[in-house]
Design a protein around this motif. Sequence first.
Motif, PDB file in Angstrom:
ATOM      1  N   UNK A 339       0.829  -1.209   0.000  1.00  0.00           N
ATOM      2  CA  UNK A 339       0.000   0.000   0.000  1.00  0.00           C
ATOM      3  C   UNK A 339       0.860   1.254   0.000  1.00  0.00           C
ATOM      4  N   UNK A 340       1.889   1.271   0.850  1.00  0.00           N
ATOM      5  CA  UNK A 340       2.762   2.446   0.917  1.00  0.00           C
ATOM      6  C   UNK A 340       3.497   2.630  -0.403  1.00  0.00           C
ATOM      7  N   UNK A 341       3.973   1.530  -1.003  1.00  0.00           N
ATOM      8  CA  UNK A 341       4.678   1.642  -2.280  1.00  0.00           C
ATOM      9  C   UNK A 341       3.756   2.193  -3.369  1.00  0.00           C
ATOM     10  N   UNK A 543      -0.070   7.233   3.425  1.00  0.00           N
ATOM     11  CA  UNK A 543       1.197   6.500   3.336  1.00  0.00           C
ATOM     12  C   UNK A 543       1.882   6.439   4.691  1.00  0.00           C
ATOM     13  N   UNK A 544       1.931   7.587   5.358  1.00  0.00           N
ATOM     14  CA  UNK A 544       2.592   7.614   6.664  1.00  0.00           C
ATOM     15  C   UNK A 544       1.830   6.789   7.691  1.00  0.00           C
ATOM     16  N   UNK A 545       0.504   6.906   7.699  1.00  0.00           N
ATOM     17  CA  UNK A 545      -0.282   6.149   8.671  1.00  0.00           C
ATOM     18  C   UNK A 545      -0.142   4.649   8.439  1.00  0.00           C
ATOM     19  N   UNK A 546      -0.194   4.224   7.169  1.00  0.00           N
ATOM     20  CA  UNK A 546      -0.062   2.796   6.875  1.00  0.00           C
ATOM     21  C   UNK A 546       1.320   2.281   7.259  1.00  0.00           C
ATOM     22  N   UNK A 775      11.231  -2.168   4.321  1.00  0.00           N
ATOM     23  CA  UNK A 775      10.923  -1.561   3.018  1.00  0.00           C
ATOM     24  C   UNK A 775       9.770  -0.582   3.131  1.00  0.00           C
ATOM     25  N   UNK A 776       8.744  -0.956   3.913  1.00  0.00           N
ATOM     26  CA  UNK A 776       7.627  -0.035   4.120  1.00  0.00           C
ATOM     27  C   UNK A 776       8.063   1.247   4.798  1.00  0.00           C
ATOM     28  N   UNK A 777       8.963   1.120   5.775  1.00  0.00           N
ATOM     29  CA  UNK A 777       9.468   2.321   6.448  1.00  0.00           C
ATOM     30  C   UNK A 777      10.247   3.204   5.472  1.00  0.00           C
ATOM     31  N   UNK A 778      11.039   2.570   4.596  1.00  0.00           N
ATOM     32  CA  UNK A 778      11.768   3.355   3.602  1.00  0.00           C
ATOM     33  C   UNK A 778      10.844   4.082   2.649  1.00  0.00           C
ATOM     34  N   UNK A 779       9.801   3.412   2.179  1.00  0.00           N
ATOM     35  CA  UNK A 779       8.829   4.070   1.298  1.00  0.00           C
ATOM     36  C   UNK A 779       8.084   5.182   2.036  1.00  0.00           C
ATOM     37  N   UNK A 780       7.837   4.988   3.339  1.00  0.00           N
ATOM     38  CA  UNK A 780       7.156   6.033   4.106  1.00  0.00           C
ATOM     39  C   UNK A 780       8.009   7.287   4.203  1.00  0.00           C
ATOM     40  N   UNK A 781       9.295   7.094   4.460  1.00  0.00           N
ATOM     41  CA  UNK A 781      10.204   8.251   4.490  1.00  0.00           C
ATOM     42  C   UNK A 781      10.229   8.933   3.134  1.00  0.00           C
ATOM     43  N   UNK A 782      10.222   8.140   2.071  1.00  0.00           N
ATOM     44  CA  UNK A 782      10.197   8.719   0.728  1.00  0.00           C
ATOM     45  C   UNK A 782       8.902   9.481   0.479  1.00  0.00           C
ATOM     46  N   UNK A 871       5.465   1.577  19.123  1.00  0.00           N
ATOM     47  CA  UNK A 871       4.561   2.668  18.771  1.00  0.00           C
ATOM     48  C   UNK A 871       5.277   4.014  18.786  1.00  0.00           C
ATOM     49  N   UNK A 872       6.195   4.200  19.735  1.00  0.00           N
ATOM     50  CA  UNK A 872       6.821   5.504  19.912  1.00  0.00           C
ATOM     51  C   UNK A 872       7.947   5.763  18.915  1.00  0.00           C
ATOM     52  N   UNK A 873       8.783   4.779  18.659  1.00  0.00           N
ATOM     53  CA  UNK A 873       9.971   5.003  17.826  1.00  0.00           C
ATOM     54  C   UNK A 873       9.613   5.423  16.403  1.00  0.00           C
ATOM     55  N   UNK A 874       8.695   4.738  15.687  1.00  0.00           N
ATOM     56  CA  UNK A 874       8.358   5.217  14.339  1.00  0.00           C
ATOM     57  C   UNK A 874       7.789   6.626  14.323  1.00  0.00           C
ATOM     58  N   UNK A 875       6.965   6.966  15.326  1.00  0.00           N
ATOM     59  CA  UNK A 875       6.396   8.315  15.370  1.00  0.00           C
ATOM     60  C   UNK A 875       7.492   9.362  15.566  1.00  0.00           C
ATOM     61  N   UNK A 876       8.423   9.081  16.446  1.00  0.00           N
ATOM     62  CA  UNK A 876       9.533  10.019  16.665  1.00  0.00           C
ATOM     63  C   UNK A 876      10.380  10.148  15.402  1.00  0.00           C
ATOM     64  N   UNK A 877      10.562   9.056  14.688  1.00  0.00           N
ATOM     65  CA  UNK A 877      11.338   9.107  13.442  1.00  0.00           C
ATOM     66  C   UNK A 877      10.665   9.997  12.404  1.00  0.00           C
TER      67      UNK A 877
END
Length: 908
Positions: A339-341, A543-546, A775-782, A871-877
Amino acid sequence: MAAPTAPWVRTRLRTAPGAAAALGVLVLLAAFLAAAFPRAVAGYEDDGLRRTVAELPPHRAVLAVTTAEPGIGRPDSERAQLLREDVVRDAFRTVHGLLPAPFEVDAHASSYGVRSTNALAADETWLPRPDRRPARFQLYAQGALAGHATEVTGRLPRKVAAASEVEAAVTGPVAERMRLKPGSVLHLPAGGEKRITVRITGVVTPDDPAGGYWGIDTLLRTPELKHEDPRDPESPRYWLAGLILPPDAAPVLLQTDGKPEQYLQYLPDGSDLTASDLPRLRGMLANMTAGQGLLKAREATNAPYTFIASGLGDALTSYERLRSGISPVVSVAAYGTATVACIVLLMAGGLGADRRRGEFALLRSRGASLKGIAGRLGAESAVVAVPAAALGCFLAVRTTDHGTLPPAVLGAAAVAVLACAALPVRALFAHRTVRMQAERDDVATARPSARRTVAELTVLVLAIGAIVALRRRGTGEGDSLVALAPVLVGVVAAFLLVRLYPLPLRRLTGPMSRLRGAVGYLSLARAGRAQAGAGTAVLPLLALLTALTTAAFGGSVLAGIDAARNRAALLATGADARVALSQPLPDGTAARVKAVPGVRDVAPVALRTDLRTGTGRQVSVAAVDRAAYARLSRHTGLGAFPVDALAPVAGGKGPVPALASSSLARRFPDGRLTLQVNGQELPVRIAAVRPTTPALADDERDFLVMDAAGFGRASGTTTDPSTLLLTGDAIDGDALRKAAGSGVVVQTLAAERARYVDSPLQSGATDVYVSAVAAGAGFAVLALMLSLARATPERLALLARLRTLGLTRRQGRRLLILEALPQALLAAAGGTLTGWAAIRLLAPGLDLSTLALADARSAAVSRLTTDPLSLAVPAVCVLGVAVGVAALQAWWAGRRGSVKELRAGESA
């Protein structure tokens, strides 16, 4: 539209080579992941199936064809013909031909022959006779003995002319235990007073004792000590062993009381099995054991009493159960990452359409049709996307060894189609009507259209309906709805947050305008403006939420797996290390063990598992040093109790206080019971109730824990410890085994914990899951960077203009950071909430035991729970990336000159 003087695609690619290269790289990565994922899943599933078949014991993996008493009811001459070696060999080959793919037979490990089903007692008194029972033998006329023996002492048996005499060979363990050697003679019953003579001619050494030829029927190579009554462990015992006759001596078995049977044993070769072969393999087993295959096998053996059985089907069922439990967890990461991709590809197309908005508006104003623009944009995207997708698919196929080609090609093709369609579709929607100038769109003041409202409500209703159906039905079925749950929650949250986002901006705009500084008001006004249109604000947020939901869900899954394995290892050992013996430990063992480096405390325990209550219920009793055991219980968290609860009654009279299991306490609600100890009744008072206790954490029976001194005085028995439970840090397992001595079982928590990462299905699924989440985290940052990059030219122009009005570089940096914070905070908070909601949604029905543990008994401690860190680490990132990109933009704007941004005619 008139034909262009220069080719459209070539001109546009030369005009913006950087954008084309960026699109190509994005499509390459997305196509590689889309093609590699199904092959990676097939890889660990194939490895898991092959390991399942390879590690299955031969007696369970074999497809065994047996014919009970061939030719029963016919003359002995006809029966003897059915037992000839050539007849049995032909039947073996014929049935082998009935076994279709994917069941491949390991010819070297398979075997055939005739054996006696009744053990024959030997008269020789020099044979071992435990409990004065004569030794018994089973006769095997099994083919190809010479090809499965590495050494032969003496010679292999041959057929002899005498009808009442036969030669035989034995393996080394049989010869040693039964006192046999070349030249030994045995006399076995042949009906009535008759006997047949069996002469031992050789002792053979199996080439592969655990392999199929010797391992399907272990009696062929290893003698066994049996009881006359298998249900009574106190019944007399006797030795049972196998004698190997030459294959052409099988008719001799008809003269004995052994009731011979013909057997054909096919051991599968699973080295080429794939998970896609599983349905056909199960169908073949069903056909051979209870279908047309069985009827054909009976024709091949010329016997109506031919039966086929195999334990392979049960192993395949266990494998399928494990795979079905793992698949929903892995698909959650797959759907989330996909979904994010997809959103990132759509955002890339939208960014290209926004960058060329003026160009498309000019074309439309000069009469260009939507169809013509869309065709040229599609061709322009295809020139870059199709080769990039093909290259990504090629790299995925080259770097993965498993799986079929069609799923990989379909995945890469889907990426290419989406990449080719994103730019044309976005341009068509943006330029449906001819406009000379783009209208300003402000989230804080804009009112969504009725069409957008209907579309959002439709998607919301569908998503909420799916979630409600999922909650009512449960999450144990493993279908796509389970995996889509985080995405559905993200869709609902994205639409709601986009609707709610303008409310605080409207509330804060007024107060911020009355402040002295202009940075706060400008940043708030900038945060409320969406140059690409309010409707497209859903895409980056979704994208970010997913991605955040998938990352939080994945972190909780991994944390749950780790916690489940730690808990299972602790239940198996009961402490950081365990030293145990079936009888009291030798004197001085506790002192030697306590001196081992890393050992901090020792809790001695005397275990009794043979006691019963007054009602006859079996119960396990642990007599402990109550002070040391209380410290151990607090340290492990397994049934902690106050030390005074087990204190003996003053004067030593009255019932002995005990800590009881919950199940036992329910059977004695008044807290009083009696124990049968050495023929006497010992009164016991339940002083505390706990669901588990360290000494018996892995024992499913009822338990009682008592003070050793009090139990010993009241029962008149010794309570010398048979188990030592140790606490400490980094206990040296080798040093502990050396201190404990030989014959003592030593378990360490670390070694037990490492035992749960054995299965390729489990470890492979975990690796794929982690890779998908990454990979999902990388696409989210993108996606976040694309959303910020959309407004980069406007931001740089704004800073250039504000600098001419006296805005300092520090104030410019603050302006861009404050502008990015509202959307980043929205995504971070929304991602945390959606992650928590998805975990709560799936937790009741998602069992992690199949992914975490090899022992299904620990499933109760393997449920999905929320991991706060995940839950906290991705949000802080997300916040960090947003602030970092804004700060980088401000730094870059400060280094560049203002001439380009302040050129006449440059749009803001």
